[in-house]
Design an enzyme around this catalytic site. Sequence first.
Site, short mmCIF file in Angstrom:
data_model
loop_
_atom_site.label_atom_id
_atom_site.label_comp_id
_atom_site.label_asym_id
_atom_site.label_seq_id
_atom_site.Cartn_x
_atom_site.Cartn_y
_atom_site.Cartn_z
N ARG A 37 3.92 1.33 -14.74
CA ARG A 37 4.94 1.05 -15.75
C ARG A 37 4.86 -0.39 -16.24
O ARG A 37 5.06 -0.67 -17.42
CB ARG A 37 6.34 1.33 -15.17
CG ARG A 37 6.53 2.79 -14.77
CD ARG A 37 7.71 2.95 -13.85
NE ARG A 37 7.63 2.03 -12.71
CZ ARG A 37 8.55 1.93 -11.77
NH1 ARG A 37 9.64 2.68 -11.83
NH2 ARG A 37 8.40 1.09 -10.77
N LYS A 90 -0.86 4.54 2.53
CA LYS A 90 0.03 4.88 3.62
C LYS A 90 1.45 4.38 3.30
O LYS A 90 1.56 3.41 2.55
CB LYS A 90 -0.45 4.32 4.96
CG LYS A 90 -0.77 2.84 5.00
CD LYS A 90 0.24 1.77 4.75
CE LYS A 90 1.51 1.76 5.55
NZ LYS A 90 2.28 0.48 5.29
P1 NAP Z 1 4.63 -3.02 -4.60
O1 NAP Z 1 4.08 -4.42 -4.65
O2 NAP Z 1 6.08 -2.83 -4.80
O3 NAP Z 1 3.77 -2.20 -5.64
C1 NAP Z 1 3.95 -0.82 -5.85
C2 NAP Z 1 3.85 -0.55 -7.35
O4 NAP Z 1 4.07 0.83 -7.56
C3 NAP Z 1 4.92 -1.28 -8.15
O5 NAP Z 1 4.46 -2.55 -8.58
C4 NAP Z 1 5.18 -0.34 -9.31
O6 NAP Z 1 4.40 -0.71 -10.42
C5 NAP Z 1 4.69 1.04 -8.84
N1 NAP Z 1 5.78 2.00 -8.71
C6 NAP Z 1 5.79 3.27 -9.19
N2 NAP Z 1 6.94 3.89 -8.90
C7 NAP Z 1 7.70 3.01 -8.24
C8 NAP Z 1 9.00 3.07 -7.70
N3 NAP Z 1 9.75 4.18 -7.78
N4 NAP Z 1 9.49 1.96 -7.09
C9 NAP Z 1 8.76 0.83 -6.99
N5 NAP Z 1 7.50 0.72 -7.51
C10 NAP Z 1 6.99 1.80 -8.12
O7 NAP Z 1 4.28 -2.34 -3.21
P2 NAP Z 1 2.96 -2.51 -2.33
O8 NAP Z 1 3.17 -3.57 -1.33
O9 NAP Z 1 1.77 -2.60 -3.22
O10 NAP Z 1 3.00 -1.14 -1.52
C11 NAP Z 1 2.66 0.09 -2.12
C12 NAP Z 1 2.20 1.03 -1.01
O11 NAP Z 1 1.08 0.42 -0.36
C13 NAP Z 1 3.25 1.27 0.07
O12 NAP Z 1 3.22 2.60 0.50
C14 NAP Z 1 2.83 0.32 1.20
O13 NAP Z 1 3.20 0.79 2.48
C15 NAP Z 1 1.32 0.34 1.04
N6 NAP Z 1 0.67 -0.86 1.57
C16 NAP Z 1 1.14 -2.10 1.28
C17 NAP Z 1 0.53 -3.22 1.87
C18 NAP Z 1 0.98 -4.63 1.58
O14 NAP Z 1 0.48 -5.57 2.21
N7 NAP Z 1 1.87 -4.89 0.61
C19 NAP Z 1 -0.53 -3.06 2.75
C20 NAP Z 1 -1.02 -1.78 2.96
C21 NAP Z 1 -0.40 -0.69 2.40
P3 NAP Z 1 4.97 -0.46 -11.91
O15 NAP Z 1 6.36 -1.07 -11.92
O16 NAP Z 1 3.99 -1.15 -12.77
O17 NAP Z 1 5.02 1.04 -12.08
#
Ligand code: NAP
Length: 309
Positions: A37, A90
């Site tokens: 988004r 995950k």
């Molecule tokens: P994040 O920074 O919040 O990014 C997730 C992205 O998904 C958001 O930027 C958003 O992008 C999109 N999105 C789509 N639907 C959403 C919703 N309903 N609510 C929030 N965001 C939504 O999170 P992340 O840290 O990358 O984590 C994402 C996944 O990767 C999780 O399952 C987490 O456990 C896993 N993970 C994270 C890490 C880490 O270090 N952060 C490490 C390994 C795995 P738009 O707003 O552009 O749609």
Amino acid sequence: MAPIRIAIVGVGKIARDQHVPSIRGNRDFELVATASRHGSVDGIPSFPDIESLLGGVKDLDAVALCMPPGPRHAAAVKALAAGKHVLLEKPPGATVSELDDLIASAKAEKVSLFATWHSRHAAGVAKAKAWLASRTVRSLRVDWKEDVRKWHPGQAWIWEPGGFGVFDPGINALSIVTEILPMPIFLTSATLLFPKNRAQPIAADLVFADSAGADRVSATFDWRQTGPQTWDIRVVTDEGELLLQSGGAKLFIRGELVVDEGDVEYADIYRRFAELIAKRESDVDLRPLRHVADAFMVGRHDFTDPFED
Ligand code: NAP
């Protein structure tokens, strides 16, 4: 062979930190689009949602679903129905049952579904599993303690229902434990500590038994740790102690450092995804997710001070 044309869905922290460089570093893949988004990747065509991505990119082979677990199932259903191979970050979903649906769909479409557990790809994990395979485990202890403000700043979703709270990192420990232990375990008791203003826990204590009934495995997950961070798994066996540190990147056996490598997790995830696609196989192990579901089922809920970012 032509590279696998892949798109990233959900461009946030993990997509930018790991998926983009790992895809670019693997000649079996070509990053051809993103769907998000707000997020995008410089120089790569971007779409606002998965529907427009699936309709708009010719010859797309695969998608990596990097959004939070809540919206992941709906996106996976659409991608699988369109005949795409699907990589799930995950935790693979917000519920256990929704994964059954995806497994059936991947089978029907004859495409690969890969529920990734990135911590299993840390450098010391395979060697730890091999060493433990021929030994008797007396006890296993997990300490997974980190600072939520450092690792998840402003991630509102992680505190909402389906966001997993401290189980978001804790499930990484459980993915290693279920991989390296030579015997199955099941949860016998748990305490989940919720900030009074949050829907998900900030800390948890878990106890697991093996099938002989002994409580051999215990874990503490805590998001309130400042200073040095702790991601340790210590296993006592009949032939000495094994210690995985730094989330599995370092392995000590009987006190001797035998593996100490940097971050190899996501490079290995994409190696494995290419292998699965070549064989048209899936890899979906739900044991870590089941243990978390069990903790929410049998765990006692305690409450602590409100948490503000
Ligand atoms: P994040 O920074 O919040 O990014 C997730 C992205 O998904 C958001 O930027 C958003 O992008 C999109 N999105 C789509 N639907 C959403 C919703 N309903 N609510 C929030 N965001 C939504 O999170 P992340 O840290 O990358 O984590 C994402 C996944 O990767 C999780 O399952 C987490 O456990 C896993 N993970 C994270 C890490 C880490 O270090 N952060 C490490 C390994 C795995 P738009 O707003 O552009 O749609």
